[in-house]
Design an enzyme around this catalytic site. Structure first.
Site, PDB file in Angstrom:
ATOM      1  N   LYS A 163       3.890   8.621   9.223  1.00  0.00           N
ATOM      2  CA  LYS A 163       3.542   8.003  10.515  1.00  0.00           C
ATOM      3  C   LYS A 163       4.450   8.453  11.679  1.00  0.00           C
ATOM      4  O   LYS A 163       4.270   9.554  12.181  1.00  0.00           O
ATOM      5  CB  LYS A 163       3.467   6.487  10.361  1.00  0.00           C
ATOM      6  CG  LYS A 163       2.387   6.125   9.321  1.00  0.00           C
ATOM      7  CD  LYS A 163       1.895   4.700   9.324  1.00  0.00           C
ATOM      8  CE  LYS A 163       0.621   4.577   8.516  1.00  0.00           C
ATOM      9  NZ  LYS A 163       0.746   4.016   7.183  1.00  0.00           N
ATOM     10  N   ASP A 182       9.226   2.694   0.126  1.00  0.00           N
ATOM     11  CA  ASP A 182       8.170   3.396   0.843  1.00  0.00           C
ATOM     12  C   ASP A 182       8.234   2.946   2.299  1.00  0.00           C
ATOM     13  O   ASP A 182       7.760   1.873   2.653  1.00  0.00           O
ATOM     14  CB  ASP A 182       6.805   3.100   0.218  1.00  0.00           C
ATOM     15  CG  ASP A 182       5.680   3.822   0.962  1.00  0.00           C
ATOM     16  OD1 ASP A 182       5.970   4.547   1.935  1.00  0.00           O
ATOM     17  OD2 ASP A 182       4.513   3.649   0.552  1.00  0.00           O
ATOM     18  N   TYR A 185       0.856  -1.191   0.000  1.00  0.00           N
ATOM     19  CA  TYR A 185       0.000   0.000   0.000  1.00  0.00           C
ATOM     20  C   TYR A 185       0.888   1.235   0.000  1.00  0.00           C
ATOM     21  O   TYR A 185       1.872   1.299   0.729  1.00  0.00           O
ATOM     22  CB  TYR A 185      -0.889   0.012   1.252  1.00  0.00           C
ATOM     23  CG  TYR A 185      -1.769   1.239   1.358  1.00  0.00           C
ATOM     24  CD1 TYR A 185      -2.808   1.452   0.455  1.00  0.00           C
ATOM     25  CD2 TYR A 185      -1.551   2.193   2.358  1.00  0.00           C
ATOM     26  CE1 TYR A 185      -3.618   2.587   0.558  1.00  0.00           C
ATOM     27  CE2 TYR A 185      -2.372   3.320   2.461  1.00  0.00           C
ATOM     28  CZ  TYR A 185      -3.388   3.511   1.558  1.00  0.00           C
ATOM     29  OH  TYR A 185      -4.192   4.628   1.654  1.00  0.00           O
TER      30      TYR A 185
HETATM   31  C1  LIG Z   1       0.206   4.622   5.836  1.00  0.00           C
HETATM   32  C2  LIG Z   1       0.975   4.428   4.586  1.00  0.00           C
HETATM   33  C3  LIG Z   1       0.878   5.309   3.499  1.00  0.00           C
HETATM   34  C4  LIG Z   1      -0.120   6.437   3.467  1.00  0.00           C
HETATM   35  O1  LIG Z   1       0.130   7.373   4.470  1.00  0.00           O
HETATM   36  P1  LIG Z   1      -1.066   8.382   4.888  1.00  0.00           P
HETATM   37  O2  LIG Z   1      -0.418   9.258   5.921  1.00  0.00           O
HETATM   38  O3  LIG Z   1      -2.163   7.527   5.418  1.00  0.00           O
HETATM   39  O4  LIG Z   1      -1.453   9.119   3.669  1.00  0.00           O
HETATM   40  C5  LIG Z   1       1.697   5.110   2.413  1.00  0.00           C
HETATM   41  N1  LIG Z   1       2.582   4.103   2.379  1.00  0.00           N
HETATM   42  C6  LIG Z   1       2.710   3.238   3.403  1.00  0.00           C
HETATM   43  C7  LIG Z   1       3.725   2.151   3.319  1.00  0.00           C
HETATM   44  C8  LIG Z   1       1.903   3.366   4.526  1.00  0.00           C
HETATM   45  O5  LIG Z   1       2.026   2.480   5.525  1.00  0.00           O
END
Ligand SMILES: *Cc1c(COP(=O)(O)O)cnc(C)c1O
Length: 425
Positions: A267, A239, A144
């Site tokens: 995060k 990511d 994701y």
């Molecule tokens: C949570 C997450 C996102 C999206 O971050 P948001 O702050 O919710 O927009 C993108 N990539 C990864 C790997 C994530 O865990």
């Protein structure tokens, strides 16, 4: 369990928001029932609107590595706030957070702060395209990367395919720039590079995929991606929005000792405030405006309140043994849980991330290896845990997080709650 208040609040919320929520998973659709409305949190605990207390392993989906309402974070935020909450001009605090991160991370030289993980990834993809002059990107099924158009794409039916949109409203023309392959499959990646020679700007991966179960990859696979990207002048984008500062201060790059070309964060970086970031070498980052011609901006980027929360939180993460302690506690929990399970139940973990899976497999490394039926067991387990005072993310595809605030006593109580839950499964 009392839930009258939460039920009323949810009924009201449904009149204001689609599904009653401002982010879909919060609606409890995958576990059924009414979401609990949270009133407050402190340390490892949260309390809902009906006064029920829970030991929390969701941690706002990862950011709260120190637990809720950490005093150091609160003090820093309050002090900053008193001097104004936003200026839209540079502040000393941005330098401080950047210095803290970059001086402790050999994988990046320059960084740009944004306001969410989605924004970080979206900008990083633009950067990769701007730097390479190519348009296609390759992603993996089961990873994701937020909700930007190019990334709401899931695998089609072939080995190497353009994806299909996983959301209405995403134009086919966007989807045609995103190649989707299975995780842990070298030949699919090789085939993609052959088929789209000199067209792939970047390969994007969650190096420790933790948004669709916990699909731990072998180091050799990540090294393979590093090598094939280098050979094809394609950028490797880690990511690390969920892995960053969670699996050690240098995230998955440091854990595997593999240097990607661009890293995204989110995060934990914001200490519970909306912050994201993307970072890379000086050379790659020089493409970003105003130095270069890849445009990216933000009214609240580098927000001082959020920066001070990030500084306070990351300073704590740098304390000696911080990550070892988190991992030890996670292992303690897993050991306790594994002793009384008989339901084809496994717990996968890395550092302080853990995932509860109903499976007989010893390894789950791709999205296809997760059986949708196993989620029925999770659903039942979920409600028993809630009733026994344990809160985890309301979906069997989500991982749990240990925080600094969790105590041995919390872990013992959690193990007991699982014991009771398993008896009724
Ligand atoms: C949570 C997450 C996102 C999206 O971050 P948001 O702050 O919710 O927009 C993108 N990539 C990864 C790997 C994530 O865990």
């Amino acid at each position: 369990m009392k839930n009258q208040q939460s039920t009323q609040l949810f009924e009201r919320a449904k009149t204001y928001f689609p599904g009653g929520v401002n982010s879909p998973v919060r609606a409890f659709r995958s576990v059924g029932g009414t979401p609990v409305f949270i009133e407050r949190g402190k340390g490892s605990r949260i309390w809902d609107a009906d006064g029920n207390e829970y030991i929390d392993y969701c941690g706002s989906w990862g950011p709260l590595i120190l637990g809720h309402a950490n005093e150091k974070v609160l003090n820093a935020v309050e002090k900053t706030m008193r001097n104004g909450t936003s200026f839209g001009a540079p502040t000393r605090l941005e330098n401080e957070l950047a210095e803290l991160i970059i001086s402790n991370n050999p994988y990046i030289e320059k960084i740009r702060f944004v306001s969410s993980g989605t924004e970080a990834v979206m900008s990083a993809i633009r950067l990769a395209r701007g730097y390479t002059g190519r348009t296609k990107i390759l992603k993996f099924e089961g990873c994701y990367h937020g909700h930007s158009d190019s990334l709401l794409v899931k695998a089609g039916s072939g080995l190497v395919t353009f994806g299909e949109t996983s959301s209405a409203g995403v134009p086919l023309s966007f989807v045609n720039e995103t190649i989707v392959v299975s995780l842990n499959n070298k030949s699919a990646v090789e085939q993609a590079f052959e088929q789209f020679k000199n067209q792939i700007a970047c390969v994007i991966i969650e190096p420790i995929p933790a948004n669709n179960g916990l699909l731990i990859q072998d180091k050799s696979y990540l090294q393979f991606l590093r090598d094939i990207c280098t050979a094809n002048k394609t950028l490797l984008l880690f990511d690390e929005v969920i892995n960053g500062f969670r699996i050690g201060f240098t995230g998955a790059a440091g854990y595997y000792q593999i240097k990607p070309d661009i890293i995204t964060y989110g995060k934990i970086i914001g200490g519970g405030f909306p912050v994201g970031a993307y970072a890379a070498s000086k050379d790659i980052m020089s493409c970003i405006s105003p130095d270069g011609n890849v445009y990216q901006a933000g009214t609240l980027s580098g927000n001082p309140v959020a920066m001070s929360a990030g500084i306070a939180q990351l300073t704590e993460c740098l304390k000696p043994n911080f990550y070892q302690d988190l991992e030890q506690k996670t292992q303690l929990l897993i050991k306790g849980l594994s002793q009384n399970t008989k339901h084809h139940f496994k717990i996968f973990s890395v550092g302080s991330i853990f995932w509860l899976a109903f499976t007989d497999k010893d390894k789950i490394q791709s999205a296809e290896d997760i059986l949708p039926d196993s989620m029925n067991h999770f659903k039942t387990l979920y409600h028993h845990l809630l009733e026994n005072g344990v809160y985890i993310g309301p979906s069997g595809y989500e991982v749990g997080f240990m925080s600094e605030a969790h105590t041995k006593d919390d872990i013992d109580k959690t193990i007991k709650a699982f014991e009771i839950a398993f008896k009724s499964l």
